[in-house]
Design an enzyme around this catalytic site. Structure first.
Site, short mmCIF file in Angstrom:
data_model
loop_
_atom_site.label_atom_id
_atom_site.label_comp_id
_atom_site.label_asym_id
_atom_site.label_seq_id
_atom_site.Cartn_x
_atom_site.Cartn_y
_atom_site.Cartn_z
NE ARG A 37 -7.63 26.67 41.05
CZ ARG A 37 -7.76 25.99 41.69
NH1 ARG A 37 -7.91 25.21 42.68
NH2 ARG A 37 -8.89 26.74 42.21
CG HIS A 67 -4.64 34.70 49.31
ND1 HIS A 67 -3.52 34.08 49.28
CD2 HIS A 67 -5.02 35.09 50.11
CE1 HIS A 67 -4.43 33.24 50.10
NE2 HIS A 67 -5.37 33.44 50.87
CE1 TYR A 70 -6.29 28.60 46.05
CE2 TYR A 70 -6.13 28.39 44.60
CZ TYR A 70 -7.36 29.59 45.68
OH TYR A 70 -8.38 29.68 45.12
CG HIS A 107 -4.28 30.00 53.49
ND1 HIS A 107 -4.06 29.23 52.99
CD2 HIS A 107 -4.22 30.74 53.89
CE1 HIS A 107 -5.71 30.20 51.79
NE2 HIS A 107 -5.75 30.84 53.27
CD GLU A 144 -6.61 33.70 55.35
OE1 GLU A 144 -7.82 33.44 55.09
OE2 GLU A 144 -5.75 33.52 54.20
CG ASP A 178 -11.28 33.89 56.42
OD1 ASP A 178 -12.52 33.81 56.18
OD2 ASP A 178 -10.47 33.49 54.97
CG HIS A 181 -10.45 31.05 57.60
ND1 HIS A 181 -8.86 31.21 57.03
CD2 HIS A 181 -11.06 30.27 56.28
CE1 HIS A 181 -9.35 30.66 55.14
NE2 HIS A 181 -10.54 30.49 55.27
CG HIS A 215 -9.54 37.22 54.29
ND1 HIS A 215 -8.57 36.07 53.43
CD2 HIS A 215 -8.67 38.21 53.23
CE1 HIS A 215 -7.39 36.31 52.40
NE2 HIS A 215 -7.78 37.43 52.42
CG ASP A 228 -11.51 26.97 54.43
OD1 ASP A 228 -11.72 27.96 54.22
OD2 ASP A 228 -10.11 27.72 53.87
CG HIS A 230 -14.92 31.42 51.86
ND1 HIS A 230 -14.36 32.44 51.53
CD2 HIS A 230 -14.35 30.30 52.89
CE1 HIS A 230 -12.65 31.90 52.59
NE2 HIS A 230 -12.54 31.46 53.35
CD GLU A 260 -10.59 35.25 50.86
OE1 GLU A 260 -9.46 35.65 50.24
OE2 GLU A 260 -10.45 34.78 51.93
#
Length: 282
Positions: A37, A67, A70, A107, A144, A178, A181, A215, A228, A230, A260
């Site tokens: 973050r 990964h 963000y 991403h 992704e 994913d 997604h 994913h 989005d 999950h 995830e």
């Protein structure tokens, strides 16, 4: 037998993630190598990196997947955000190299109103720069697919294909698919015919040899809803039957599968991993 795992925390020290993966019953696992973050990252200590490599080697788990955080947005029209994103991506590839991690998932970002074509061109330019500057040996950058949210780049297989076509170092890139997604972006995955069609399109436009990681996430939203969010495997809109078809498809069967999914009163990570094995018939 499927190769399934989940995303695990690196809290305390990055090498502790390996034990957490084993506790959850993982065959493979994913991490953030640092705080996801923030922009800044503390340099990896060589002793910690060596401890991580040793723990992974002793565990027999793998491949490990990293990964991206963000905040980076390689599709951004804002030059300041764009340059910070390129630097973050370069730095994360170097961290993967130091840790012995073969895959970094990223991403593709949001064009923020500049248009899909402009966003794609920004991503292509960013990845081309990063793959030259990072000099990271065998680490492969995985693009992704996104969930079809407003201004997103890479929500369709055709979008990702166009981006990959523009990248010079073809051997250094691949795809992370994913399922949540894809469903949110309009790719139905609930029947055997639907699953065949999706992976057939991926094979036609990109090539299944470039699909490296999945994913594996159910979706809280509706087909094509762009949400989005999950859900536990089999408890969302894709459902158990959909995942049974996904997990038994030859395009997926031998790939690393990373859940995830939430951890709540319904199920934890170990529960989702067990459900994947059940639906895969292993």
């Amino acid at each position: 037998m499927v190769q399934v795992g989940c995303h695990v925390s690196i809290a305390g020290s990055i090498d502790l993630a390996v034990g957490r993966a084993r506790e959850r019953g993982c065959d493979t696992f994913q991490i953030f190598s640092r705080n996801p973050r923030g922009w800044s990252a503390k340099d990896l200590d060589f002793e910690v990196a060596d401890a991580f490599r040793a723990a992974v080697g002793a565990s027999g788990l793998g491949p490990v997947v990293d990964h991206m955080p963000y905040l980076p947005n390689p599709a951004s029209p804002d030059d300041g955000i764009y340059e910070k994103s390129v630097a973050a991506l370069t730095g994360e590839l170097r961290r993967c190299s130091l840790l012995g991690i073969p895959y970094l998932v990223t991403h593709l970002g949001h064009h923020r109103g500049a248009g899909t074509d402009a966003g794609q061109e920004r991503v292509i330019a960013a990845v081309n720069r990063v793959l030259v500057d990072a000099e990271v040996g065998d680490v492969v950058l995985l693009l992704e697919n996104t969930a079809g949210e407003k201004n997103s780049v890479g929500s369709t297989i055709a979008d990702i294909s166009r981006i990959m076509d523009g990248i010079d170092a073809k051997g250094k890139i691949g795809v992370c698919f994913d399922t949540c997604h894809a469903f949110a972006a309009g790719y139905d995955l609930r029947t055997a015919e639907d699953v065949d069609a999706v992976f057939g399109e991926l094979d036609d436009l990109i090539g299944l040899e470039h699909l490296r990681v999945v994913h594996l996430n159910d979706c809280k939203g509706t087909l094509g809803g762009g949400l989005d969010r999950h859900e536990h495997i089999g408890l969302g809109s894709i459902g158990e039957e959909g995942f049974r078809h996904i997990l038994r498809h030859p395009a997926v069967r031998d790939l690393p599968l990373i859940c995830e999914t939430p951890v709540d009163e319904h199920r934890d990570d170990a529960g989702n991993i067990a459900k994947v094995r059940e639906l895969a018939g292993t």
